[in-house]
Design a protein around this motif. Structure first.
Motif, PDB file in Angstrom:
ATOM      1  N   MET A 276       0.809  -1.223   0.000  1.00 39.35           N
ATOM      2  CA  MET A 276       0.000   0.000   0.000  1.00 39.35           C
ATOM      3  C   MET A 276       0.847   1.281   0.000  1.00 39.35           C
ATOM      4  O   MET A 276       0.538   2.212  -0.738  1.00 39.35           O
ATOM      5  CB  MET A 276      -0.964  -0.003   1.190  1.00 39.35           C
ATOM      6  CG  MET A 276      -2.139  -0.936   1.004  1.00 39.35           C
ATOM      7  SD  MET A 276      -3.204  -0.342  -0.314  1.00 39.35           S
ATOM      8  CE  MET A 276      -4.528  -1.508  -0.214  1.00 39.35           C
TER       9      MET A 276
ATOM     10  N   TYR B 145       0.460   4.210  -2.864  1.00 44.41           N
ATOM     11  CA  TYR B 145       0.051   5.590  -2.554  1.00 44.41           C
ATOM     12  C   TYR B 145       1.213   6.580  -2.614  1.00 44.41           C
ATOM     13  O   TYR B 145       1.050   7.754  -2.291  1.00 44.41           O
ATOM     14  CB  TYR B 145      -0.604   5.664  -1.171  1.00 44.41           C
ATOM     15  CG  TYR B 145      -2.047   5.184  -1.146  1.00 44.41           C
ATOM     16  CD1 TYR B 145      -3.070   5.990  -1.636  1.00 44.41           C
ATOM     17  CD2 TYR B 145      -2.390   3.947  -0.628  1.00 44.41           C
ATOM     18  CE1 TYR B 145      -4.390   5.570  -1.605  1.00 44.41           C
ATOM     19  CE2 TYR B 145      -3.708   3.510  -0.593  1.00 44.41           C
ATOM     20  CZ  TYR B 145      -4.707   4.327  -1.087  1.00 44.41           C
ATOM     21  OH  TYR B 145      -6.006   3.915  -1.054  1.00 44.41           O
TER      22      TYR B 145
ATOM     23  N   TYR C  10       4.131   6.679  -0.762  1.00 49.34           N
ATOM     24  CA  TYR C  10       4.786   7.046   0.496  1.00 49.34           C
ATOM     25  C   TYR C  10       6.025   6.178   0.707  1.00 49.34           C
ATOM     26  O   TYR C  10       5.984   4.970   0.437  1.00 49.34           O
ATOM     27  CB  TYR C  10       3.845   6.826   1.688  1.00 49.34           C
ATOM     28  CG  TYR C  10       2.665   7.769   1.734  1.00 49.34           C
ATOM     29  CD1 TYR C  10       2.851   9.126   1.983  1.00 49.34           C
ATOM     30  CD2 TYR C  10       1.376   7.302   1.529  1.00 49.34           C
ATOM     31  CE1 TYR C  10       1.766   9.993   2.012  1.00 49.34           C
ATOM     32  CE2 TYR C  10       0.281   8.161   1.560  1.00 49.34           C
ATOM     33  CZ  TYR C  10       0.481   9.501   1.803  1.00 49.34           C
ATOM     34  OH  TYR C  10      -0.585  10.352   1.829  1.00 49.34           O
TER      35      TYR C  10
ATOM     36  N   LYS D  44       2.276   7.183   7.673  1.00 50.32           N
ATOM     37  CA  LYS D  44       1.125   6.469   7.111  1.00 50.32           C
ATOM     38  C   LYS D  44       1.474   5.049   6.657  1.00 50.32           C
ATOM     39  O   LYS D  44       0.590   4.240   6.427  1.00 50.32           O
ATOM     40  CB  LYS D  44       0.536   7.245   5.923  1.00 50.32           C
ATOM     41  CG  LYS D  44      -0.220   8.471   6.356  1.00 50.32           C
ATOM     42  CD  LYS D  44      -1.112   8.995   5.251  1.00 50.32           C
ATOM     43  CE  LYS D  44      -1.888  10.197   5.767  1.00 50.32           C
ATOM     44  NZ  LYS D  44      -2.746  10.815   4.779  1.00 50.32           N
TER      45      LYS D  44
ATOM     46  N   HIS E 153       3.185   2.971   8.397  1.00 50.91           N
ATOM     47  CA  HIS E 153       3.395   2.109   9.555  1.00 50.91           C
ATOM     48  C   HIS E 153       2.433   0.928   9.573  1.00 50.91           C
ATOM     49  O   HIS E 153       1.229   1.086   9.466  1.00 50.91           O
ATOM     50  CB  HIS E 153       3.253   2.915  10.844  1.00 50.91           C
ATOM     51  CG  HIS E 153       3.572   2.090  12.057  1.00 50.91           C
ATOM     52  ND1 HIS E 153       4.849   1.689  12.335  1.00 50.91           N
ATOM     53  CD2 HIS E 153       2.781   1.556  13.000  1.00 50.91           C
ATOM     54  CE1 HIS E 153       4.834   0.946  13.429  1.00 50.91           C
ATOM     55  NE2 HIS E 153       3.583   0.855  13.852  1.00 50.91           N
TER      56      HIS E 153
ATOM     57  N   GLU F  20       2.176  -1.306   7.298  1.00 51.93           N
ATOM     58  CA  GLU F  20       1.708  -1.671   5.949  1.00 51.93           C
ATOM     59  C   GLU F  20       2.840  -2.154   5.040  1.00 51.93           C
ATOM     60  O   GLU F  20       2.573  -2.633   3.939  1.00 51.93           O
ATOM     61  CB  GLU F  20       1.084  -0.433   5.282  1.00 51.93           C
ATOM     62  CG  GLU F  20      -0.108   0.143   6.000  1.00 51.93           C
ATOM     63  CD  GLU F  20      -1.396  -0.510   5.544  1.00 51.93           C
ATOM     64  OE1 GLU F  20      -1.338  -1.439   4.728  1.00 51.93           O
ATOM     65  OE2 GLU F  20      -2.447  -0.093   6.037  1.00 51.93           O
TER      66      GLU F  20
ATOM     67  N   ALA G 112     -13.215   3.480  -9.055  1.00 50.91           N
ATOM     68  CA  ALA G 112     -13.437   2.263  -8.259  1.00 50.91           C
ATOM     69  C   ALA G 112     -12.401   1.960  -7.180  1.00 50.91           C
ATOM     70  O   ALA G 112     -12.750   1.807  -6.023  1.00 50.91           O
ATOM     71  CB  ALA G 112     -13.536   1.063  -9.197  1.00 50.91           C
ATOM     72  N   GLN G 113     -11.126   1.866  -7.545  1.00 50.28           N
ATOM     73  CA  GLN G 113     -10.177   1.345  -6.552  1.00 50.28           C
ATOM     74  C   GLN G 113      -9.714   2.406  -5.561  1.00 50.28           C
ATOM     75  O   GLN G 113      -9.237   2.100  -4.489  1.00 50.28           O
ATOM     76  CB  GLN G 113      -8.981   0.691  -7.242  1.00 50.28           C
ATOM     77  CG  GLN G 113      -8.080  -0.050  -6.265  1.00 50.28           C
ATOM     78  CD  GLN G 113      -7.045  -0.915  -6.963  1.00 50.28           C
ATOM     79  OE1 GLN G 113      -7.015  -2.110  -6.793  1.00 50.28           O
ATOM     80  NE2 GLN G 113      -6.190  -0.295  -7.753  1.00 50.28           N
ATOM     81  N   LYS G 114      -9.815   3.669  -5.969  1.00 48.17           N
ATOM     82  CA  LYS G 114      -9.597   4.820  -5.089  1.00 48.17           C
ATOM     83  C   LYS G 114      -8.169   4.942  -4.562  1.00 48.17           C
ATOM     84  O   LYS G 114      -7.964   5.353  -3.434  1.00 48.17           O
ATOM     85  CB  LYS G 114     -10.600   4.809  -3.926  1.00 48.17           C
ATOM     86  CG  LYS G 114     -12.015   4.357  -4.319  1.00 48.17           C
ATOM     87  CD  LYS G 114     -12.878   5.512  -4.794  1.00 48.17           C
ATOM     88  CE  LYS G 114     -14.211   5.076  -5.348  1.00 48.17           C
ATOM     89  NZ  LYS G 114     -15.354   5.365  -4.558  1.00 48.17           N
ATOM     90  N   GLU G 115      -7.213   4.539  -5.377  1.00 51.51           N
ATOM     91  CA  GLU G 115      -5.817   4.738  -4.974  1.00 51.51           C
ATOM     92  C   GLU G 115      -5.189   5.807  -5.872  1.00 51.51           C
ATOM     93  O   GLU G 115      -4.360   5.521  -6.712  1.00 51.51           O
ATOM     94  CB  GLU G 115      -5.041   3.413  -5.059  1.00 51.51           C
ATOM     95  CG  GLU G 115      -5.416   2.468  -3.938  1.00 51.51           C
ATOM     96  CD  GLU G 115      -5.010   1.019  -4.191  1.00 51.51           C
ATOM     97  OE1 GLU G 115      -4.270   0.756  -5.155  1.00 51.51           O
ATOM     98  OE2 GLU G 115      -5.447   0.142  -3.422  1.00 51.51           O
TER      99      GLU G 115
ATOM    100  N   ALA H 131     -15.655  -3.377  -7.070  1.00 44.21           N
ATOM    101  CA  ALA H 131     -16.277  -2.326  -6.262  1.00 44.21           C
ATOM    102  C   ALA H 131     -17.798  -2.448  -6.263  1.00 44.21           C
ATOM    103  O   ALA H 131     -18.476  -1.700  -5.573  1.00 44.21           O
ATOM    104  CB  ALA H 131     -15.857  -0.951  -6.770  1.00 44.21           C
TER     105      ALA H 131
ATOM    106  N   GLU I 251     -12.653  13.651  -3.109  1.00 43.98           N
ATOM    107  CA  GLU I 251     -13.697  12.930  -3.813  1.00 43.98           C
ATOM    108  C   GLU I 251     -15.046  13.634  -3.676  1.00 43.98           C
ATOM    109  O   GLU I 251     -15.341  14.186  -2.622  1.00 43.98           O
ATOM    110  CB  GLU I 251     -13.799  11.524  -3.207  1.00 43.98           C
ATOM    111  CG  GLU I 251     -14.338  10.521  -4.153  1.00 43.98           C
ATOM    112  CD  GLU I 251     -14.424   9.126  -3.545  1.00 43.98           C
ATOM    113  OE1 GLU I 251     -14.631   8.219  -4.321  1.00 43.98           O
ATOM    114  OE2 GLU I 251     -14.295   8.947  -2.332  1.00 43.98           O
TER     115      GLU I 251
END
Lengths: 137, 585
Positions: free
Chosen positions: B144, B148, B150, B156, B158, B160, B231-234, B273, B581
Motif C-alpha cells: 500500500m 500511494y 509514500y 502512514k 506504519h 503496511e 473504483a479502486q480509489k488509490e 467495487a 472525492e
C-alpha cells in the motif's frame, strides 16, 4: 418526547481504498432511518475522532480491510474518550481474527462484523447499543 | 470520451445497433424465422404455459446478474438479425470470435499468477524461482505505501510495509528485485497506478545502469488512473494532473520504449467495487476511449500508440453473462477504433485482455467452495477468449494465499487447459442462440452508457460529478439487498450454512520487512549525492509546473540520482495538490 434519530459516522481510516462495504453500509443505515455522515477515504484516526465530535454523532462505524484494525480502531476509541466523546458508540468490521476480537471487545469496540454479515444484524446491533447508551443518560 | 465535444457518435451508433437488431440478417431466411416464431408461440401456448401452471417455476422472473430479463429458452428467432460479418472469423474484424486466427490451438493463454510480498530480496527469490521453472512473464504486486507513493518510513506506512506486496521506496529496491534477472529477455507486469511513471522510470533506470537499451524492455504497468477515481480509489493528485503524467508517459514510451505497455485499462476493480457486468464493460471501454483521445491530443497518431493499449477484466459467477461481456467488448473496441478514431493498423483494433477471477465472489465461509467458484469463473474467461489469466486462491477471503492454495489455483487453469478439451475449438459458444443474443444485449446496454457519459461531458466530468462512482455503489447496494433477502443465493453464506471453526490454515506476515526496508532507505539517503537529488527534484518541479514540458525526462534523472519514491511524488503533491472525492452517499 420523540427520540432523536441516530446520527452515525461511517469511517474508513488507514491506507485502504476498498470502500464498497462502507458505501453499502452507509446506504443501508440511511434506509434504516439513520442520519449518515461518511468520512471519505484515508482519514487519520485523529480526523475521524474530530469529525465524530464536530458532527455530534451517536455512533462511529469503522470499516477496515487492510489488516490494520488493531492500530486504527483502538486509536479512534482513545481519541474519542480524550475529546469528550466517551458516550459515542464505536463499532467495527473487517477481517478480524478471534484473538483480536477479544482485545477490541475489552476496549468497548463491539460488532466486529466479518464477511457475509447481514445488514439487518449490523443495524440491530447498532440500534441496541445506542438504546443502552441513551438509557444510561 | 475525455473531451467535451458532442458529435452524437454514441447515439447514432446506438440507433444503428437497434435498427440492425430489428432487421433480418443474411444468415437466416425470412420464412425460416417466421416458422420458428410460430413454433415458439405454439410451444408456449400448448406445452410450456400448461406445464408451468402445473409445475410452478422456482422464480417469477429470471434475470442475469446485471438485471437483464431472460426468456426460458432462446431460438434462431432471437438472433435473426445476425449477419456473420458482425461476428467475423477468428482473427478478423470485428473479432467477436477471438483476436487470433488459431487462438488456443496455437498457444494457450498465459497463466500469469500475480505475486509479491515482503522485502525486495523475498520477491527477487520468488521471481528467480519462477524463471527457473520456465516462466518468462513476471507479475509483481506492490504494498500500500508504494501504491500511494509514500516511503516506507512515512507515518502512514506504519504497519503496511511489505504486507500485500513488495515495498519499493527507491531505485535501490528495484535493483535488488531484478538482481540477476535478464531484463532484455523477460516481460514484467507491474500492478501500479498513481505512481506508475516513477516505477517505469525505475525499471528503465535498472536497465540503463546495466547497459541494456531501454527500447528492448518489455512489460506492462497498469497506470489506469481513471478506474482509480471510479473504483479502486488509490489516487494521489487530482485527475488532470495524473492524466497529464500519463500523456507524457505515452509520448515518452512511444519514442523510447516501444515495447512497453504503459496502460492496462482495467474493469477488474470496477467490478470488484460492486458494478454489474454491463457497467464493467461500459465504464472500462469508456476509459479506453478517453486514453485514445489523450494520445491524440498529445499529437500522437492513433496507430502509433493504440496497439500498446491492453485491457484487464473480471470474471465472476454469472457464467454466460461473463462470456457475452468478453465477446461484446471485442466488437465494440474494434468497431469504435475503426469508425471513430480511424485506426488502420489491425493491431489497433484488437482488444487484448488479461482476466482475473473475482475476489469479491470468494466467501470467508466454507472456503474450499471457492475452488469451485474460481474454476467456473476461469472457464468463463477461457470461453470468452482471454489472453492471460490469474486464478485466485481459495483462502483469499481470509488472508494472502498460502503456497498450497496458490498451487491449487494454478492447477485449476492447467486442468481446464489440458484435460477438458475446451481449448480445441475456437469460441465454442459462438452461435449459441442465448450467448449471441446476450452478446448483443451487452453491447446495446454499453452504448447507452457511452451516450449518457458523453452527454455529461465525458468520463472526467462523470467522475467529478461522482456519477460513475454512485452508479457502482448503488449496484453494490442492490446486490447486497438481494443477498440479504435471499433472492440471490451465496452458498454457505445465506443458504446451506454450517457452524465452522477456522477451517483452513492461513498465511501470517510479520513486521520484519518494515524494519529492513527502513534501514535500507536510511542507508540510501546517507550515501547518495544530496545536491544532485535536490537539483533534479527542482527540475522535476519546473516540469510539473509547465504543461508543455515532458515530465518523464526529469523524473528519470531524479530516479537515477536515488531520489526516493516519496520525494518524487511529494513534488507533485506540492504542485498539483491532492484530490477530494465528490460526495458519494
Amino acid at each position: 418526547m420523540k427520540e432523536r434519530r441516530i446520527r452515525i459516522l461511517v469511517a474508513k481510516p488507514g491506507l485502504d481504498g476498498h470502500d464498497r462495504g462502507a458505501l453499502v453500509l452507509a446506504r443501508a443505515f440511511r434506509d434504516a432511518g439513520m442520519e449518515v455522515i461518511y468520512s471519505g477515504l484515508l482519514p487519520s484516526p485523529e480526523q475521524v475522532a474530530k469529525m465524530a465530535i464536530e458532527e455530534d454523532v451517536d455512533v462511529v462505524a469503522l470499516s477496515l480491510l487492510n489488516g490494520a484494525h488493531m492500530t486504527a480502531f483502538p486509536k479512534v476509541k482513545r481519541l474519542l474518550e480524550k475529546m469528550g466523546g466517551k458516550d459515542i458508540v464505536v463499532v467495527g468490521g473487517g477481517i478480524i481474527p478471534e484473538e483480536d476480537k477479544k482485545k477490541l471487545l475489552k476496549m468497548g469496540i463491539t460488532g466486529l462484523f466479518g464477511p457475509g454479515s447481514s445488514l439487518e444484524e449490523i443495524i440491530e446491533h447498532i440500534k441496541e447499543r445506542v438504546r443502552k447508551e441513551r438509557w444510561k443518560e | 470520451m475525455l473531451r467535451d465535444d458532442k458529435d452524437a457518435f454514441w447515439s447514432k451508433k446506438l440507433e444503428q445497433i437497434v435498427e440492425r437488431r430489428a432487421k433480418n440478417g443474411k444468415l437466416f431466411s425470412k420464412e425460416a424465422i417466421e416458422n420458428v416464431r410460430k413454433q415458439v408461440k405454439e410451444w408456449e401456448r400448448s406445452i410450456y404455459y400448461p406445464w408451468i401452471k402445473e409445475n410452478p417455476e422456482i422464480k417469477k422472473v429470471f434475470q442475469t446478474a446485471s438485471g437483464i430479463n431472460l426468456k426460458p429458452v432462446y431460438t434462431p428467432s432471437d438472433i435473426s438479425n445476425i449477419d456473420y460479418e458482425n461476428l467475423g472469423m477468428p482473427g478478423s474484424f470485428p473479432y467477436v470470435r477471438g483476436i487470433y486466427p488459431s487462438m488456443y490451438r496455437g498457444k494457450l493463454w498465459t497463466m500469469r499468477m500475480f505475486s509479491g510480498y515482503g522485502t525486495p530480496e523475498d520477491t527477487n527469490r520468488r521471481l528467480k524461482l519462477l524463471l527457473e521453472h520456465g516462466e518468462t512473464g513476471l507479475s509483481i504486486a506492490f504494498d500500500m505505501p508504494t501504491l500511494y507513493g509514500y516511503d516506507c518510513d512515512h507515518p502512514k506506512a506504519h504497519g503496511e510495509v511489505g504486507r500485500c506486496g513488495v515495498n519499493v521506496s527507491s531505485l535501490k529496491d528495484m535493483e535488488i528485485i531484478f538482481d540477476g534477472i535478464p531484463l532484455d529477455k523477460v516481460s514484467t507486469s507491474m500492478t501500479i497506478n498513481a505512481p506508475a511513471a516513477v516505477l517505469t522510470c525505475m525499471y528503465a533506470a535498472v536497465a540503463k545502469k546495466r547497459g541494456i537499451p531501454i527500447s528492448q524492455l518489455r512489460g506492462t504497468v497498469q497506470a489506469d488512473i481513471l478506474k482509480e477515481y471510479i473504483a479502486q480509489k488509490e489516487w494521489i493528485y487530482p485527475p488532470e494532473a495524473h492524466l497529464r503524467i500519463i500523456r507524457d508517459m505515452m509520448v515518452f514510451c512511444t519514442k523510447n520504449m516501444p515495447k512497453w505497455n504503459y496502460i492496462s485499462i482495467s474493469g477488474y476493480h470496477i467490478r470488484e467495487a460492486g458494478s454489474s457486468a454491463i457497467q464493467e464493460l461500459a465504464f472500462t471501454l469508456a476509459d479506453g476511449f478517453a486514453y485514445v483521445e489523450l494520445g491524440l491530443e498529445a499529437g500522437l497518431k492513433v496507430d502509433e500508440f493504440a496497439p500498446r493499449l491492453s485491457f484487464f477484466f473480471n470474471s465472476t459467477m454469472d457464467f454466460f453473462e461473463e462470456i457475452a461481456k468478453f465477446r461484446a467488448a471485442r466488437r465494440i473496441w474494434a468497431t469504435v477504433m475503426k469508425e471513430r478514431y480511424g485506426a488502420k493498423d489491425k493491431r489497433s483494433l484488437l482488444l487484448r485482455f488479461h482476466t482475473q477471477t473475482s475476489g469479491a465472489s470468494l466467501t470467508w465461509q466454507q472456503p474450499l467452495n471457492n475452488i469451485i467458484r474460481t474454476t467456473i469463473e476461469a472457464l468463463a474467461a477461457v470461453l470468452g477468449g482471454t489472453q492471460s489469466l490469474h486464478t485466485n486462491s481459495y483462502d483469499e477471503a481470509w488472508a494472502l494465499p498460502t503456497e498450497k492454495a496458490v498451487q491449487v489455483a494454478l492447477r485449476t487453469q492447467q486442468i481446464i487447459a489440458e484435460e477438458t478439451g475446451v481449448a480445441s475449438v475456437i469460441d465454442p459458444l459462438g452461435g449459441s442462440y442465448y450467448v449471441e443474443w446476450l452478446t448483443d444485449q451487452m453491447e446495446e446496454e454499453a452504448f447507452k452508457y457511452f451516450d449518457k457519459i458523453e452527454s455529461m461531458g465525458g468520463v472526467l466530468k462523470a467522475i467529478e460529478k461522482g456519477y460513475l462512482q454512485r452508479e457502482i455503489a448503488e449496484n453494490a447496494y442492490r446486490l447486497s439487498r438481494r443477498v440479504e433477502s435471499g433472492e440471490d443465493v451465496i452458498v454457505g453464506v445465506n443458504k446451506y450454512k454450517v457452524e465452522e471453526k477456522k477451517p483452513i490454515e492461513t498465511l501470517r506476515i510479520d513486521f520484519k520487512a518494515q524494519r529492513m526496508q527502513v534501514r535500507r532507505l536510511r542507508q540510501v539517503r546517507k550515501e547518495r549525492d544530496k545536491s544532485k537529488v535536490e537539483e533534479s527534484l527542482r527540475r522535476l518541479e519546473k516540469a510539473f509546473e509547465d504543461d508543455s514540458k515532458n515530465c518523464i525526462y526529469p523524473m528519470m534523472e531524479a530516479v537515477m540520482n536515488y531520489a526516493t519514491l516519496g520525494e518524487i511524488v511529494d513534488v507533485g503533491r506540492k504542485v498539483f495538490g491532492e484530490w477530494k472525492e465528490p460526495l458519494l452517499i
